[in-house]
Design a protein around this motif. Sequence first.
Motif, PDB file in Angstrom:
ATOM      1  N   TYR A  38      -9.721   8.607   6.709  1.00  0.00           N
ATOM      2  CA  TYR A  38      -8.419   8.698   6.042  1.00  0.00           C
ATOM      3  C   TYR A  38      -8.524   8.868   4.529  1.00  0.00           C
ATOM      4  O   TYR A  38      -7.723   9.597   3.946  1.00  0.00           O
ATOM      5  CB  TYR A  38      -7.556   7.484   6.396  1.00  0.00           C
ATOM      6  N   VAL A  39      -9.504   8.228   3.897  1.00  0.00           N
ATOM      7  CA  VAL A  39      -9.614   8.287   2.442  1.00  0.00           C
ATOM      8  C   VAL A  39     -10.497   9.447   2.005  1.00  0.00           C
ATOM      9  O   VAL A  39     -10.060  10.330   1.265  1.00  0.00           O
ATOM     10  CB  VAL A  39     -10.141   6.938   1.875  1.00  0.00           C
ATOM     11  N   THR A  40     -11.726   9.469   2.474  1.00  0.00           N
ATOM     12  CA  THR A  40     -12.681  10.479   2.007  1.00  0.00           C
ATOM     13  C   THR A  40     -12.359  11.868   2.539  1.00  0.00           C
ATOM     14  O   THR A  40     -12.376  12.838   1.780  1.00  0.00           O
ATOM     15  CB  THR A  40     -14.118  10.072   2.402  1.00  0.00           C
ATOM     16  N   CYS A  93      -4.428   0.461   9.550  1.00  0.00           N
ATOM     17  CA  CYS A  93      -5.392   0.590  10.652  1.00  0.00           C
ATOM     18  C   CYS A  93      -5.921  -0.806  10.947  1.00  0.00           C
ATOM     19  O   CYS A  93      -6.661  -1.378  10.144  1.00  0.00           O
ATOM     20  CB  CYS A  93      -6.538   1.511  10.258  1.00  0.00           C
ATOM     21  N   ARG A 141      -7.908  -3.533   1.554  1.00  0.00           N
ATOM     22  CA  ARG A 141      -8.839  -3.673   2.672  1.00  0.00           C
ATOM     23  C   ARG A 141      -9.090  -5.161   2.895  1.00  0.00           C
ATOM     24  O   ARG A 141      -9.365  -5.902   1.959  1.00  0.00           O
ATOM     25  CB  ARG A 141     -10.153  -2.960   2.403  1.00  0.00           C
ATOM     26  N   ILE A 194      -7.201  -1.987   7.185  1.00  0.00           N
ATOM     27  CA  ILE A 194      -7.060  -1.273   5.917  1.00  0.00           C
ATOM     28  C   ILE A 194      -5.629  -0.772   5.836  1.00  0.00           C
ATOM     29  O   ILE A 194      -5.024  -0.411   6.843  1.00  0.00           O
ATOM     30  CB  ILE A 194      -8.068  -0.104   5.754  1.00  0.00           C
ATOM     31  N   GLN A 206     -11.831   4.281   7.187  1.00  0.00           N
ATOM     32  CA  GLN A 206     -11.722   4.513   5.748  1.00  0.00           C
ATOM     33  C   GLN A 206     -12.355   5.850   5.365  1.00  0.00           C
ATOM     34  O   GLN A 206     -11.784   6.597   4.567  1.00  0.00           O
ATOM     35  CB  GLN A 206     -12.377   3.376   4.968  1.00  0.00           C
ATOM     36  N   GLU A 207     -13.482   6.185   5.925  1.00  0.00           N
ATOM     37  CA  GLU A 207     -14.129   7.473   5.666  1.00  0.00           C
ATOM     38  C   GLU A 207     -13.199   8.623   6.077  1.00  0.00           C
ATOM     39  O   GLU A 207     -13.035   9.601   5.340  1.00  0.00           O
ATOM     40  CB  GLU A 207     -15.453   7.555   6.437  1.00  0.00           C
ATOM     41  N   LEU A 255      -6.557   4.424  -0.525  1.00  0.00           N
ATOM     42  CA  LEU A 255      -6.750   3.080   0.012  1.00  0.00           C
ATOM     43  C   LEU A 255      -5.945   2.108  -0.852  1.00  0.00           C
ATOM     44  O   LEU A 255      -6.147   2.032  -2.062  1.00  0.00           O
ATOM     45  CB  LEU A 255      -8.231   2.698  -0.006  1.00  0.00           C
ATOM     46  N   LEU A 302      -3.187   1.986   3.869  1.00  0.00           N
ATOM     47  CA  LEU A 302      -3.316   3.273   3.198  1.00  0.00           C
ATOM     48  C   LEU A 302      -1.978   3.831   2.759  1.00  0.00           C
ATOM     49  O   LEU A 302      -0.955   3.582   3.400  1.00  0.00           O
ATOM     50  CB  LEU A 302      -3.950   4.289   4.165  1.00  0.00           C
ATOM     51  N   LEU A 324     -13.602  -0.073  10.900  1.00  0.00           N
ATOM     52  CA  LEU A 324     -12.893   0.049   9.618  1.00  0.00           C
ATOM     53  C   LEU A 324     -13.596   1.016   8.667  1.00  0.00           C
ATOM     54  O   LEU A 324     -12.937   1.763   7.946  1.00  0.00           O
ATOM     55  CB  LEU A 324     -12.736  -1.314   8.950  1.00  0.00           C
ATOM     56  N   ASP A 325     -14.927   1.010   8.654  1.00  0.00           N
ATOM     57  CA  ASP A 325     -15.655   1.927   7.776  1.00  0.00           C
ATOM     58  C   ASP A 325     -15.394   3.378   8.169  1.00  0.00           C
ATOM     59  O   ASP A 325     -15.155   4.230   7.314  1.00  0.00           O
ATOM     60  CB  ASP A 325     -17.163   1.640   7.801  1.00  0.00           C
TER      61      ASP A 325
END
Length: 133
Positions: free
Chosen positions: A24-26, A51, A35, A40, A21-22, A32, A42, A17-18
Amino acid sequence: MRTTSDVFHLAIPTHDLDAAQEFYVTKLGCKLARRYDDRITLDFFGDQLVCHLTPGEPAAPESLYPRHFGVTFREAADFEALHACAVTRKIPFYYEVSLRFEGLVEEHRTFVLTDPTGNLLEFKHYNDPRMMY
């Protein structure tokens, strides 16, 4: 019938998940929404992407077909901006920009990214917007 206020929903596996998130988001710039311990949610270019945490190790994708997803941009500038973002942020490409169906009405540019689980994301722009569907 779907209206512009409706949202398409897609659920995909993720093994981390981390990392998802990195990615798709960052890197990709998605928002986001929520969560939880096992997923998560999105805002993926105006639609909902979830996801779901899936046990096991990521597998390298064998082929773009038949399973991939993405966005077909109406505006060339949006396609180009996302491509530039992917290059700048060093997002892994499965396929770099290419031209498909050159010289035909359905001519379009496309590129494909790989997320940390091996899900393939295709982004397109058609010269003729009638070919988006």
